[in-house]
Write an enzyme that holds these catalytic residues in place. Structure first.
Site, PDB file in Angstrom:
ATOM      1  N   ASP A  19       0.853  -1.312  -0.078  1.00  0.00           N
ATOM      2  CA  ASP A  19      -0.080   0.009   0.141  1.00  0.00           C
ATOM      3  C   ASP A  19       1.037   1.204   0.069  1.00  0.00           C
ATOM      4  O   ASP A  19       2.176   1.003   0.464  1.00  0.00           O
ATOM      5  CB  ASP A  19      -0.928   0.081   1.252  1.00  0.00           C
ATOM      6  CG  ASP A  19      -1.877   1.088   1.303  1.00  0.00           C
ATOM      7  OD1 ASP A  19      -2.174   1.272   0.116  1.00  0.00           O
ATOM      8  OD2 ASP A  19      -2.161   1.704   2.336  1.00  0.00           O
ATOM      9  N   GLU A  56       1.088   5.544   1.075  1.00  0.00           N
ATOM     10  CA  GLU A  56       0.241   6.675   1.692  1.00  0.00           C
ATOM     11  C   GLU A  56       1.038   8.002   1.092  1.00  0.00           C
ATOM     12  O   GLU A  56       2.170   8.017   0.944  1.00  0.00           O
ATOM     13  CB  GLU A  56       0.703   6.885   3.083  1.00  0.00           C
ATOM     14  CG  GLU A  56       0.156   5.720   3.945  1.00  0.00           C
ATOM     15  CD  GLU A  56      -1.547   5.518   3.936  1.00  0.00           C
ATOM     16  OE1 GLU A  56      -2.218   6.407   3.442  1.00  0.00           O
ATOM     17  OE2 GLU A  56      -1.832   4.314   4.409  1.00  0.00           O
ATOM     18  N   ASP A  82      -2.556   4.022  -6.313  1.00  0.00           N
ATOM     19  CA  ASP A  82      -1.182   3.462  -6.099  1.00  0.00           C
ATOM     20  C   ASP A  82      -0.397   3.268  -7.275  1.00  0.00           C
ATOM     21  O   ASP A  82       0.719   3.616  -7.276  1.00  0.00           O
ATOM     22  CB  ASP A  82      -1.477   2.193  -4.978  1.00  0.00           C
ATOM     23  CG  ASP A  82      -2.235   2.403  -3.845  1.00  0.00           C
ATOM     24  OD1 ASP A  82      -1.563   3.181  -2.890  1.00  0.00           O
ATOM     25  OD2 ASP A  82      -3.257   1.834  -3.519  1.00  0.00           O
ATOM     26  N   TYR A  85      -1.966   2.879  12.054  1.00  0.00           N
ATOM     27  CA  TYR A  85      -2.784   2.899  11.016  1.00  0.00           C
ATOM     28  C   TYR A  85      -2.294   2.312   9.532  1.00  0.00           C
ATOM     29  O   TYR A  85      -2.751   1.545   8.961  1.00  0.00           O
ATOM     30  CB  TYR A  85      -3.247   4.449  10.800  1.00  0.00           C
ATOM     31  CG  TYR A  85      -4.200   4.540   9.381  1.00  0.00           C
ATOM     32  CD1 TYR A  85      -5.221   4.268   9.361  1.00  0.00           C
ATOM     33  CD2 TYR A  85      -3.233   5.009   8.262  1.00  0.00           C
ATOM     34  CE1 TYR A  85      -6.056   4.527   8.029  1.00  0.00           C
ATOM     35  CE2 TYR A  85      -4.196   5.199   7.188  1.00  0.00           C
ATOM     36  CZ  TYR A  85      -5.263   4.863   7.045  1.00  0.00           C
ATOM     37  OH  TYR A  85      -5.976   5.165   5.817  1.00  0.00           O
ATOM     38  N   ASP A  91      -3.248  -1.085   7.228  1.00  0.00           N
ATOM     39  CA  ASP A  91      -3.535  -1.251   5.915  1.00  0.00           C
ATOM     40  C   ASP A  91      -3.096  -2.158   4.918  1.00  0.00           C
ATOM     41  O   ASP A  91      -3.633  -2.599   3.812  1.00  0.00           O
ATOM     42  CB  ASP A  91      -3.117   0.310   5.181  1.00  0.00           C
ATOM     43  CG  ASP A  91      -4.453   1.207   5.267  1.00  0.00           C
ATOM     44  OD1 ASP A  91      -5.516   0.903   5.408  1.00  0.00           O
ATOM     45  OD2 ASP A  91      -4.347   2.295   4.472  1.00  0.00           O
TER      46      ASP A  91
END
Length: 396
Positions: free
Chosen positions: A40, A42, A97, A163, A167
């Site tokens: 993932d 961010e 992404d 967090y 994910d």
């Protein structure tokens, strides 16, 4: 639930921040022997054209690792992992992404297993969230409290790190569960094909040669005549180049409505241009001669005869046909126990109807692949009535 299901333990949920190039190289060496990796990203994309990567998460089923792109500088081994076709990349709702991977690493990860897409194939809704998917498959509640967090801030808080780890921590277990169901229904290969298509879509606007068709997708372009569309094409191409060059959002260069107004009015001098009262402040910051040169460029280069902007309101017959197509798609989706939007969305069906009467019409590529054998038998007879009606009107 299988006793071998890889439900994350405390080690997986405890994130490990990676800020050392040697550590990253060691991890990549270990990961290259795995069949799958969960990933993932961010990022922030508020005041820039290109996404600003703040963190990259990887879960290998044993641990969750947070790679810090603001510190790490040696990514060659990680790029090789992304490109390694022997390692399945498991992500959730990864369209954006993919843009990050393309921009930062110049590599598209593949093959892809998108768990949101997998949920659509398995009838769990077209765009199920990560949080809801974890709840439905694993009966676990996931906190989404840091969704709007500043991922470029350092140091990252413990809440942010926790967090970010969540994910990816549940992706291996969900991949494991969903793969069993997909194989049983012979849908695993269609899902992987869907991942390939997502890569194609992510790369489309990266090719400068495709920017000359951007104007066809602008909301009000259908209102313009062909001379005005030629101007709009030149304006849209220039805005794309400028936004990328300055690394700012497109509306910060000029809004779509600015380009439509300039194409409609086609001012011939600076005084007339300044008199266009509805231009945004951003568009007024652009030198008048730049706009005038672009307008003249558009006027000198007609658009192709087969260029048709999308979005024109359907006439009554077309609206009836759209409802018939939607109903047919829902029936097929129900028989396959998958989300109907996965087969064909309203926007795709509308475009299908808008273009079906063209002489050189062909079955659209985006509804091809695994979709075509399911859709063509039910949609083609409906479209043929429209094509026959158009042929009769043309003949008369």
């Amino acid at each position: 639930m299988s006793e071998h299901l890889a439900i994350p333990d405390s080690a997986v949920l405890q994130p490990r921040l990676v800020t050392d190039n040697a550590h990253l190289a060691q991890l990549c060496q270990r990961w290259r022997h795995l069949p799958a990796l969960a990933m993932d990203t961010e990022f922030i994309r508020v005041d820039t054209f290109y996404p600003q990567l703040g963190l990259l998460q990887v879960c290998d089923g044993q641990g969750s690792y947070l790679l810090d792109p603001l510190v790490l500088s040696e990514w060659a081994a990680f790029r090789e992992l992304l490109a390694d076709r022997n390692i399945l990349k498991v992500l959730h709702a990864c369209s954006e992404d993919l843009l990050v991977f393309r921009e930062y690493f110049d590599v598209m990860p593949g093959p892809l297993f998108d768990t949101q897409k997998a949920g659509a194939f398995l009838g769990m809704g077209y765009s199920i969230s990560y949080q809801n998917l974890v709840r439905e498959l694993l009966d676990i509640e996931v906190d989404k409290g840091e969704t709007r967090s500043d991922w470029l801030r350092r140091p990252l808080s413990q809440q942010q790190l926790h967090y970010a780890a969540l994910d990816v921590a549940y992706l291996p277990a969900m991949h494991q569960l969903m793969s069993v169901s997909l194989r049983e229904r012979e849908l695993l290969q269609p899902l992987l094909d869907e991942g390939e298509q997502m890569q194609v879509l992510a790369l489309q606007t990266e090719n400068e040669g495709d920017w000359d068709t951007l104007y066809l997708g602008m909301g009000a372009a259908w209102r313009l005549d062909r001379d005005q569309l030629a101007i709009l094409r030149a304006l849209a191409q220039w805005r794309e180049q400028e936004a990328r060059h300055l690394n700012i959002p497109r509306p910060w260069v000029a809004r779509d409505s600015d380009l439509i107004l300039l194409a409609q009015q086609a001012p011939v001098d600076a005084q007339t241009l300044r008199g266009l009262g509805d231009l945004s402040p951003a568009a007024r910051k652009v030198d008048s001669e730049t706009w005038l040169d672009l307008i003249r460029e558009g006027q000198a280069n007609p658009i192709p005869e087969n260029a048709v902007p999308l979005g024109q309101p359907l006439d009554p017959a077309q609206r009836r046909l759209l409802k018939q197509c939607q109903a047919a798609v829902r029936e097929v989706a129900a028989s396959q126990r998958m989300a109907s939007e996965l087969l064909a969305r309203k926007k795709q069906l509308t475009a299908l109807i808008e273009t079906a009467s063209q002489d050189d019409w062909q079955w659209p590529e985006e509804l091809g692949g695994w979709r075509r054998p399911l859709l063509e038998p039910v949609l083609l007879p409906l479209l043929e009535s429209l094509r026959s009606s158009h042929a009769s009107e043309t003949a008369s």
